[in-house]
Motif scaffolding. Structure first.
Motif, short mmCIF file in Angstrom:
data_model
loop_
_atom_site.label_atom_id
_atom_site.label_comp_id
_atom_site.label_asym_id
_atom_site.label_seq_id
_atom_site.Cartn_x
_atom_site.Cartn_y
_atom_site.Cartn_z
N ALA A 150 -53.29 30.61 15.04
CA ALA A 150 -53.92 29.39 14.54
C ALA A 150 -53.32 29.03 13.19
N SER A 151 -53.59 27.80 12.74
CA SER A 151 -53.01 27.34 11.49
C SER A 151 -53.98 26.44 10.74
N ALA A 152 -53.66 26.19 9.48
CA ALA A 152 -54.44 25.27 8.65
C ALA A 152 -53.49 24.54 7.72
N LEU A 153 -53.60 23.21 7.68
CA LEU A 153 -52.75 22.36 6.85
C LEU A 153 -53.62 21.59 5.87
N PRO A 154 -53.16 21.43 4.63
CA PRO A 154 -53.97 20.70 3.65
C PRO A 154 -53.68 19.20 3.68
N GLY A 155 -54.72 18.41 3.80
CA GLY A 155 -54.57 16.97 3.63
C GLY A 155 -53.70 16.29 4.66
N PRO A 156 -53.50 14.99 4.49
CA PRO A 156 -52.68 14.21 5.42
C PRO A 156 -51.19 14.47 5.22
N ALA A 157 -50.40 14.09 6.23
CA ALA A 157 -48.94 14.23 6.13
C ALA A 157 -48.39 13.25 5.09
N LEU A 158 -47.39 13.69 4.35
CA LEU A 158 -46.73 12.88 3.33
C LEU A 158 -45.30 12.64 3.80
N ASP A 159 -44.97 11.39 4.12
CA ASP A 159 -43.63 11.12 4.64
C ASP A 159 -42.64 10.92 3.50
N LEU A 203 -51.61 19.62 -3.15
CA LEU A 203 -51.45 19.16 -4.52
C LEU A 203 -51.72 17.66 -4.57
N ASP A 204 -52.45 17.23 -5.58
CA ASP A 204 -52.61 15.80 -5.85
C ASP A 204 -51.38 15.33 -6.61
N LEU A 205 -50.54 14.55 -5.96
CA LEU A 205 -49.28 14.14 -6.58
C LEU A 205 -49.49 13.22 -7.78
N GLU A 206 -50.64 12.58 -7.85
CA GLU A 206 -50.89 11.70 -8.99
C GLU A 206 -51.25 12.50 -10.24
N SER A 207 -52.13 13.48 -10.09
CA SER A 207 -52.59 14.25 -11.24
C SER A 207 -51.81 15.55 -11.44
N GLY A 208 -51.15 16.01 -10.37
CA GLY A 208 -50.46 17.29 -10.45
C GLY A 208 -51.40 18.48 -10.30
N GLU A 209 -52.65 18.24 -9.94
CA GLU A 209 -53.63 19.31 -9.81
C GLU A 209 -53.63 19.89 -8.40
N LEU A 210 -53.80 21.20 -8.31
CA LEU A 210 -53.91 21.87 -7.02
C LEU A 210 -55.27 21.54 -6.42
N THR A 211 -55.28 21.08 -5.18
CA THR A 211 -56.51 20.67 -4.53
C THR A 211 -57.01 21.69 -3.50
N VAL A 212 -56.11 22.45 -2.91
CA VAL A 212 -56.48 23.42 -1.88
C VAL A 212 -55.77 24.74 -2.16
N PRO A 213 -56.49 25.78 -2.59
CA PRO A 213 -55.84 27.07 -2.84
C PRO A 213 -55.47 27.76 -1.53
N LEU A 214 -54.61 28.74 -1.63
CA LEU A 214 -54.19 29.48 -0.44
C LEU A 214 -55.35 30.13 0.26
N VAL A 215 -56.31 30.65 -0.49
CA VAL A 215 -57.43 31.36 0.13
C VAL A 215 -58.21 30.45 1.08
N ASP A 216 -58.35 29.17 0.74
CA ASP A 216 -59.05 28.23 1.62
C ASP A 216 -58.30 28.05 2.94
N LEU A 217 -56.97 27.88 2.83
CA LEU A 217 -56.16 27.69 4.03
C LEU A 217 -56.15 28.95 4.90
N ALA A 218 -56.01 30.11 4.26
CA ALA A 218 -55.96 31.36 5.01
C ALA A 218 -57.30 31.66 5.68
N GLU A 219 -58.39 31.37 4.99
CA GLU A 219 -59.71 31.56 5.60
C GLU A 219 -59.86 30.69 6.85
N GLU A 220 -59.45 29.42 6.74
CA GLU A 220 -59.58 28.50 7.87
C GLU A 220 -58.72 28.97 9.05
N ALA A 221 -57.47 29.33 8.77
CA ALA A 221 -56.59 29.79 9.85
C ALA A 221 -57.11 31.07 10.47
#
Length: 344
Positions: free
Chosen positions: A12-21, A52-70
């Motif tokens: 299984a997998s987990a991806l943060p946010g929408p795709a950025l083209d 990452l929020d490209l506007e602010s440069g702030e991390l929005t989703v840490p690895l632990v959130d993604l790994a937990e979901e996956a």
């Protein structure tokens, strides 16, 4: 003692946010249309997901959130609970903190306790190294089920405030190549519906005397103002060495399991970029194999990428009796890894 077979029960997998083209990425980074065309033609990756929020440069989703979901999704897909897990292994090049280890925080969130836990610090091939650790536990008879995780949040090394028009190619290419994600797989000595048996698996360091092809720094208070780039990539060295190393891995895998090139139904090739993946697949020239690839849409997700490929393979193409080979190459200090699976 009879050595049991090891089965991949789920992935299984987990991806943060929408795709950025590429168009949106070019606009945010202040790059001109010619740069966007260069990405389309010479890199070949269409989009990626960033924690990452490209506007602010702030991390929005840490690895632990993604790994937990996956991990939670993999357990559900395998039809098991946290209490069935005998060990948990995580591979990452970008842990949220040096301590506590991200794997232990994930285990806590999933309700896993009283088991062995391991965190492997590695690049792309770390996913296969983690699978290897799990396989050794299961084949030794000291466990029956292992949850294996892999993931990276590489965007944490991006400096969205920098003038990238002046950046060196080794630094700029990272903004194009990489995406963020986590993946997971359940390995067990017991097969399940839609599972696959591990027929061969190996990892090997081959970097003696070689300069690193990729570098991720970890800056502390004493060196936070260094002028070294946080991330750099020797793309020319990677283009030169990765295709040949992939051929070596494939040859060794086929020899180990006794398969011929025409026996392979699915190929899970290295996922550095869309263009390089296609070049490698063409070079391997497996006559019947269909590629299982996701890098065009997700970017290179580091330690997550193998699990994204496994998820796609187990979802249908890797049916009973069908055979798959996967190859992962790490350029940081040059590791090669591969695995062979047969559908149950």
């Amino acid at each position: 003692m009879t050595i049991p077979d090891v089965h991949v029960r789920s992935a299984a997998s987990a991806l943060p946010g929408p795709a950025l083209d590429n168009a949106a990425l070019a606009r945010r980074l202040g790059m001109d249309p010619l740069w966007e065309q260069w990405v389309d033609v010479f890199i070949g990756t269409r989009s990626r997901h960033l924690a990452l929020d490209l506007e602010s440069g702030e991390l929005t989703v840490p690895l632990v959130d993604l790994a937990e979901e996956a991990g939670r999704r993999a357990l559900t897909a395998a039809g098991i609970t946290a209490g069935d897990v005998d060990a948990i292994v995580l591979a990452t090049a970008t842990p949220d903190r040096l301590m506590p280890a991200t794997v232990n925080v994930v285990a806590d969130r999933l309700g896993i306790d009283g088991v062995r836990s391991f965190q492997l610090q590695s690049g792309c091939s770390g996913a296969v190294q983690a699978l290897d650790v799990a396989q050794q536990i299961l084949r030794s008879g000291s466990g029956r089920t292992v949850l294996v995780l892999g993931g990276d949040v590489i965007a944490r090394f991006f400096d969205v405030g920098a003038d990238l028009r002046k950046a060196a190619p080794a630094e700029l290419v990272n903004y194009v190549l990489f995406g963020d994600a986590a993946g997971a797989a359940v390995l067990s000595v017991e097969p399940g519906p839609g599972s696959a048996t591990v027929r061969g698996l190996f990892t090997r360091l081959v970097g003696l005397g070689r300069e690193p092809g990729a570098v991720l720094e970890w800056f502390g208070p004493a060196d936070r103002y260094t002028d070294r780039p946080a991330a750099s990539e020797d793309y020319k060295a990677i283009e030169e060495h990765v295709p040949r190393m992939t051929e070596e891995v494939l040859a060794e895998l086929l020899d180990t399991v006794g398969w011929k090139p025409e026996d392979v139904d699915l190929l899970l090739p290295p996922q550095l970029s869309g263009r390089m993946t296609r070049l490698i697949s063409d070079r391997l020239a497996l006559p019947r194999a269909v590629d299982v690839s996701c890098v065009d849409d997700t970017g290179n997700c580091g330690n997550a990428i193998v699990f994204l490929q496994l998820e796609r393979a187990l979802a249908g193409p890797l049916g009973p009796g069908r055979r798959a080979v996967g190859v992962s190459i790490e350029s940081s200090k040059w590791l090669k890894a591969g695995f062979a699976l047969e559908g149950n």
